[in-house]
Motif scaffolding. Sequence first.
Motif, PDB file in Angstrom:
ATOM      1  N   ARG A 129       8.638  30.973  33.798  1.00 38.70           N
ATOM      2  CA  ARG A 129       8.769  32.191  32.980  1.00 38.70           C
ATOM      3  C   ARG A 129       9.736  31.877  31.852  1.00 38.70           C
ATOM      4  NH1 ARG A 129       5.448  34.484  35.389  1.00 38.70           N
ATOM      5  NH2 ARG A 129       5.465  35.881  37.201  1.00 38.70           N
ATOM      6  N   ASP A 130       9.309  32.080  30.627  1.00 37.98           N
ATOM      7  CA  ASP A 130      10.176  31.827  29.460  1.00 37.98           C
ATOM      8  C   ASP A 130      10.743  30.410  29.489  1.00 37.98           C
ATOM      9  OD1 ASP A 130       9.804  34.531  28.852  1.00 37.98           O
ATOM     10  OD2 ASP A 130      11.544  35.112  30.059  1.00 37.98           O
ATOM     11  N   GLY A 131       9.911  29.469  29.822  1.00 38.64           N
ATOM     12  CA  GLY A 131      10.374  28.080  29.835  1.00 38.64           C
ATOM     13  C   GLY A 131      11.360  27.772  30.947  1.00 38.64           C
ATOM     14  N   ARG A 132      11.449  28.676  31.925  1.00 38.83           N
ATOM     15  CA  ARG A 132      12.436  28.492  32.991  1.00 38.83           C
ATOM     16  C   ARG A 132      11.738  28.351  34.340  1.00 38.83           C
ATOM     17  NH1 ARG A 132      15.987  31.692  35.265  1.00 38.83           N
ATOM     18  NH2 ARG A 132      18.076  30.831  35.600  1.00 38.83           N
ATOM     19  N   CYS A 133      12.141  27.339  35.112  1.00 39.53           N
ATOM     20  CA  CYS A 133      11.552  27.150  36.438  1.00 39.53           C
ATOM     21  C   CYS A 133      12.633  26.714  37.415  1.00 39.53           C
ATOM     22  CB  CYS A 133      10.430  26.103  36.394  1.00 39.53           C
ATOM     23  SG  CYS A 133      10.980  24.468  35.921  1.00 39.53           S
ATOM     24  N   GLU A 134      12.267  26.702  38.676  1.00 37.80           N
ATOM     25  CA  GLU A 134      13.203  26.228  39.692  1.00 37.80           C
ATOM     26  C   GLU A 134      13.413  24.720  39.593  1.00 37.80           C
ATOM     27  OE1 GLU A 134      12.973  27.326  43.851  1.00 37.80           O
ATOM     28  OE2 GLU A 134      11.532  28.894  43.315  1.00 37.80           O
ATOM     29  N   LEU A 135      14.590  24.286  39.984  1.00 37.16           N
ATOM     30  CA  LEU A 135      14.846  22.856  40.164  1.00 37.16           C
ATOM     31  C   LEU A 135      15.944  22.724  41.205  1.00 37.16           C
ATOM     32  CD1 LEU A 135      13.973  20.073  39.248  1.00 37.16           C
ATOM     33  CD2 LEU A 135      15.802  20.115  37.573  1.00 37.16           C
ATOM     34  N   PRO A 136      15.592  23.006  42.462  1.00 39.15           N
ATOM     35  CA  PRO A 136      16.608  23.132  43.511  1.00 39.15           C
ATOM     36  C   PRO A 136      16.931  21.801  44.166  1.00 39.15           C
ATOM     37  CG  PRO A 136      14.490  23.708  44.399  1.00 39.15           C
ATOM     38  CD  PRO A 136      14.257  23.281  42.969  1.00 39.15           C
ATOM     39  N   VAL A 137      17.187  20.781  43.363  1.00 43.08           N
ATOM     40  CA  VAL A 137      17.527  19.464  43.915  1.00 43.08           C
ATOM     41  C   VAL A 137      18.873  19.046  43.353  1.00 43.08           C
ATOM     42  CG1 VAL A 137      15.100  18.816  44.065  1.00 43.08           C
ATOM     43  CG2 VAL A 137      16.421  18.155  42.063  1.00 43.08           C
ATOM     44  N   THR A 138      19.495  18.080  44.004  1.00 41.73           N
ATOM     45  CA  THR A 138      20.774  17.570  43.521  1.00 41.73           C
ATOM     46  C   THR A 138      20.534  16.374  42.602  1.00 41.73           C
ATOM     47  OG1 THR A 138      21.065  15.966  45.290  1.00 41.73           O
ATOM     48  CG2 THR A 138      21.850  18.194  45.708  1.00 41.73           C
ATOM     49  N   GLN A 139      21.568  15.993  41.897  1.00 45.78           N
ATOM     50  CA  GLN A 139      21.447  14.821  41.022  1.00 45.78           C
ATOM     51  C   GLN A 139      21.222  13.564  41.846  1.00 45.78           C
ATOM     52  OE1 GLN A 139      24.798  14.707  38.352  1.00 45.78           O
ATOM     53  NE2 GLN A 139      24.230  16.632  37.354  1.00 45.78           N
ATOM     54  N   VAL A 140      21.813  13.523  43.029  1.00 49.57           N
ATOM     55  CA  VAL A 140      21.583  12.368  43.899  1.00 49.57           C
ATOM     56  C   VAL A 140      20.101  12.259  44.252  1.00 49.57           C
ATOM     57  CG1 VAL A 140      22.022  11.408  46.188  1.00 49.57           C
ATOM     58  CG2 VAL A 140      23.907  12.358  44.849  1.00 49.57           C
ATOM     59  N   GLU A 141      19.485  13.399  44.544  1.00 52.01           N
ATOM     60  CA  GLU A 141      18.066  13.359  44.893  1.00 52.01           C
ATOM     61  C   GLU A 141      17.214  12.924  43.700  1.00 52.01           C
ATOM     62  OE1 GLU A 141      18.604  16.641  48.445  1.00 52.01           O
ATOM     63  OE2 GLU A 141      18.147  17.294  46.407  1.00 52.01           O
ATOM     64  N   LEU A 149      18.022  19.713  24.806  1.00 47.36           N
ATOM     65  CA  LEU A 149      16.660  19.624  25.328  1.00 47.36           C
ATOM     66  C   LEU A 149      16.496  20.330  26.666  1.00 47.36           C
ATOM     67  CD1 LEU A 149      16.033  15.916  24.336  1.00 47.36           C
ATOM     68  CD2 LEU A 149      14.830  17.920  23.425  1.00 47.36           C
ATOM     69  N   ILE A 150      17.561  20.428  27.425  1.00 48.49           N
ATOM     70  CA  ILE A 150      17.476  21.090  28.725  1.00 48.49           C
ATOM     71  C   ILE A 150      18.704  21.939  28.960  1.00 48.49           C
ATOM     72  CG2 ILE A 150      16.131  19.217  29.756  1.00 48.49           C
ATOM     73  CD1 ILE A 150      18.751  18.377  31.217  1.00 48.49           C
ATOM     74  N   ASP A 151      18.539  22.884  29.867  1.00 50.79           N
ATOM     75  CA  ASP A 151      19.672  23.672  30.336  1.00 50.79           C
ATOM     76  C   ASP A 151      19.449  23.883  31.824  1.00 50.79           C
ATOM     77  OD1 ASP A 151      21.813  25.307  30.724  1.00 50.79           O
ATOM     78  OD2 ASP A 151      20.961  27.034  29.671  1.00 50.79           O
ATOM     79  N   TRP A 152      20.183  23.154  32.618  1.00 53.60           N
ATOM     80  CA  TRP A 152      19.965  23.145  34.072  1.00 53.60           C
ATOM     81  C   TRP A 152      21.195  23.696  34.770  1.00 53.60           C
ATOM     82  CZ3 TRP A 152      19.650  18.110  37.490  1.00 53.60           C
ATOM     83  CH2 TRP A 152      19.338  18.474  38.811  1.00 53.60           C
ATOM     84  N   ARG A 153      21.056  24.873  35.334  1.00 58.40           N
ATOM     85  CA  ARG A 153      22.160  25.538  36.007  1.00 58.40           C
ATOM     86  C   ARG A 153      21.620  26.366  37.151  1.00 58.40           C
ATOM     87  NH1 ARG A 153      25.077  28.489  31.111  1.00 58.40           N
ATOM     88  NH2 ARG A 153      22.877  28.842  30.741  1.00 58.40           N
ATOM     89  N   ASP A 154      22.428  26.539  38.173  1.00 59.70           N
ATOM     90  CA  ASP A 154      22.062  27.444  39.265  1.00 59.70           C
ATOM     91  C   ASP A 154      20.681  27.134  39.819  1.00 59.70           C
ATOM     92  OD1 ASP A 154      24.429  28.737  38.618  1.00 59.70           O
ATOM     93  OD2 ASP A 154      23.392  30.066  37.213  1.00 59.70           O
ATOM     94  N   LYS A 155      20.381  25.849  39.982  1.00 63.01           N
ATOM     95  CA  LYS A 155      19.102  25.454  40.577  1.00 63.01           C
ATOM     96  C   LYS A 155      17.898  25.846  39.724  1.00 63.01           C
ATOM     97  CE  LYS A 155      21.266  24.277  44.418  1.00 63.01           C
ATOM     98  NZ  LYS A 155      21.489  22.820  44.580  1.00 63.01           N
ATOM     99  N   HIS A 156      18.153  26.126  38.454  1.00 65.66           N
ATOM    100  CA  HIS A 156      17.041  26.475  37.571  1.00 65.66           C
ATOM    101  C   HIS A 156      17.115  25.637  36.299  1.00 65.66           C
ATOM    102  CE1 HIS A 156      15.131  29.990  39.543  1.00 65.66           C
ATOM    103  NE2 HIS A 156      16.299  30.017  40.163  1.00 65.66           N
ATOM    104  N   LEU A 157      15.952  25.195  35.874  1.00 71.17           N
ATOM    105  CA  LEU A 157      15.857  24.370  34.666  1.00 71.17           C
ATOM    106  C   LEU A 157      15.231  25.187  33.549  1.00 71.17           C
ATOM    107  CD1 LEU A 157      15.834  21.548  33.227  1.00 71.17           C
ATOM    108  CD2 LEU A 157      13.500  21.315  34.101  1.00 71.17           C
ATOM    109  N   ALA A 158      15.904  25.241  32.413  1.00 70.97           N
ATOM    110  CA  ALA A 158      15.314  25.882  31.234  1.00 70.97           C
ATOM    111  C   ALA A 158      15.026  24.801  30.198  1.00 70.97           C
ATOM    112  CB  ALA A 158      16.272  26.916  30.662  1.00 70.97           C
ATOM    113  N   VAL A 159      13.822  24.832  29.670  1.00 74.06           N
ATOM    114  CA  VAL A 159      13.426  23.876  28.635  1.00 74.06           C
ATOM    115  C   VAL A 159      13.083  24.682  27.386  1.00 74.06           C
ATOM    116  CG1 VAL A 159      11.822  22.054  28.001  1.00 74.06           C
ATOM    117  CG2 VAL A 159      12.507  22.331  30.382  1.00 74.06           C
ATOM    118  N   PRO A 160      14.014  24.752  26.449  1.00 74.72           N
ATOM    119  CA  PRO A 160      13.774  25.618  25.292  1.00 74.72           C
ATOM    120  C   PRO A 160      12.612  25.139  24.432  1.00 74.72           C
ATOM    121  CG  PRO A 160      15.858  24.412  25.077  1.00 74.72           C
ATOM    122  CD  PRO A 160      15.340  24.153  26.449  1.00 74.72           C
ATOM    123  N   ASP A 161      12.440  23.832  24.312  1.00 75.37           N
ATOM    124  CA  ASP A 161      11.370  23.293  23.461  1.00 75.37           C
ATOM    125  C   ASP A 161      10.667  22.184  24.220  1.00 75.37           C
ATOM    126  OD1 ASP A 161       9.743  22.067  21.641  1.00 75.37           O
ATOM    127  OD2 ASP A 161      11.262  21.844  20.087  1.00 75.37           O
TER     128      ASP A 161
END
Lengths: 246, 246
Positions: free
Chosen positions: B170-182, B206-218
Amino acid sequence: MMNPLIRKLERFTRLSDADKRLLQEAASARIVNYDTHQDIIAEGEEPTDVNLILAGWVCRYKHLADGGRQIMSFLLPGDLCDLNIFLLRRMDHALGTLTPVTVAKISRDLLQEMLNTDPRLTRALWWEVLVTAAIHREWLVNIGRRSALERVAHLLCELHVRQRAVGRVRDGRCELPVTQVELSDALGLSAVHVNRTLRDLRLAGLIDWRDKHLAVPDFEALAAVALFDPDYLHLDHEGERFDAAC
Amino acid sequence: MMNPLIRKLERFTRLSDADKRLLQEAASARIVNYDTHQDIIAEGEEPTDVNLILAGWVCRYKHLADGGRQIMSFLLPGDLCDLNIFLLRRMDHALGTLTPVTVAKISRDLLQEMLNTDPRLTRALWWEVLVTAAIHREWLVNIGRRSALERVAHLLCELHVRQRAVGRVRDGRCELPVTQVELSDALGLSAVHVNRTLRDLRLAGLIDWRDKHLAVPDFEALAAVALFDPDYLHLDHEGERFDAAC
DNA sequence: CGCTGCGTTGAAATTGCTCAATTCAAGTGG
DNA sequence: CCACTTGAATTGAGCAATTTCAACGCAGCG
């Protein structure tokens, strides 16, 4: 010519004489030869036949924007290329020859008929597909996590074992008709580094690769360096438990 | 609960109401919940059911001798795990949860019956298998040949597109509930380097990843950095050409 | 309050890459 | 039969990307 596919599938399941006759016929209908470094099918093309390799080595690969390429599979005699033509319209990768190659073209329609009429053969052919995916996964581990030495050794182990499975190893010696550049394209390494790594393996007495043939004097030793475990190739007659059901 | 598998398969082929009812039933029979960081099935086990993910994220992975691991797939709601149980006896990899997960267990027998009676569904399920293999191949390219920046960006693109395909963006935003290690375990990079690479992507806007959610503006911009081409996901309703045949 | 897991950063070490040159073997044409 | 070309393997030197080690911050949680 004994069909190398039959030999391989029989590792997985017993085939009836009728199964074998069907396969043998399918593999004799339309034989095509290719030179070295030709595309059997290019990326983006719509495949019409399944290619069964009767002789020679083939690779799956993709080209990259920067001119490099990644080889994703080595396909040997007895391997079947594009069982996916039934479902995926366009090739997302190319198939190219590494040596002069002979393939049998099996048409969609014929294969579809075989799958409709022969459940045991169907299972055997899907086993091919699943093992291919299992090899892809092991390559991910190899490229993603292993050192150059382990990586090169691992690929050599795999190619050795796969050839042993179809009776193409004698006295620890098998074909390896690829160049170092091609190995490097498969391993995600530079050709120069593959060369140095092969030298290290040679100096350690683990391999002897000359004249397009690889000799492995002590397979266990090479496997130890590679951290190689052949389970992922699923070569141990797993399918026999299905015989009862057929 | 709308079955996410149905939604996904309908990208590939039209399913009849009967198909859907069958799937819906199969996916309701036996529901199991898992916590984060549990194995749904371990390497070497003999699977008895196919796992359909209803909620949460799962990964395929293998452990290495040195303690590291390689993640080979991310599995999202609507993904089907082990269609291979019909053919390969032992798991050559494990399935582990990345979040709390709900799966529907579909027994061998039930699935076998579905495959026997419903050719369109059979094709749709095999499409799953082939697309999984296609993703493996693209990961080989990613890990083997792309720089860290491209690699991270490419994986984020894939996860974004796959979620879009099942209506989870939704609005370029999706879940990304993984850690950087994963992420690093999936990309063949160190966690530290993934962290720095994510910072670069963030600083480039290019990205905004917070609170287990990834936003991709473009998205196009991110795809350009990643050299991302979604063809390999085969999401474009390719199967419709089969409708005539059914 | 003090874990614990996760993210972040710096600095040093390492692995593997790029560039460039050389050798070698096997054609190929004159 | 020799000169030339070509593809492949090999080696050295310098460099770049990525890893490793180590420390610290921060938030959630028992």
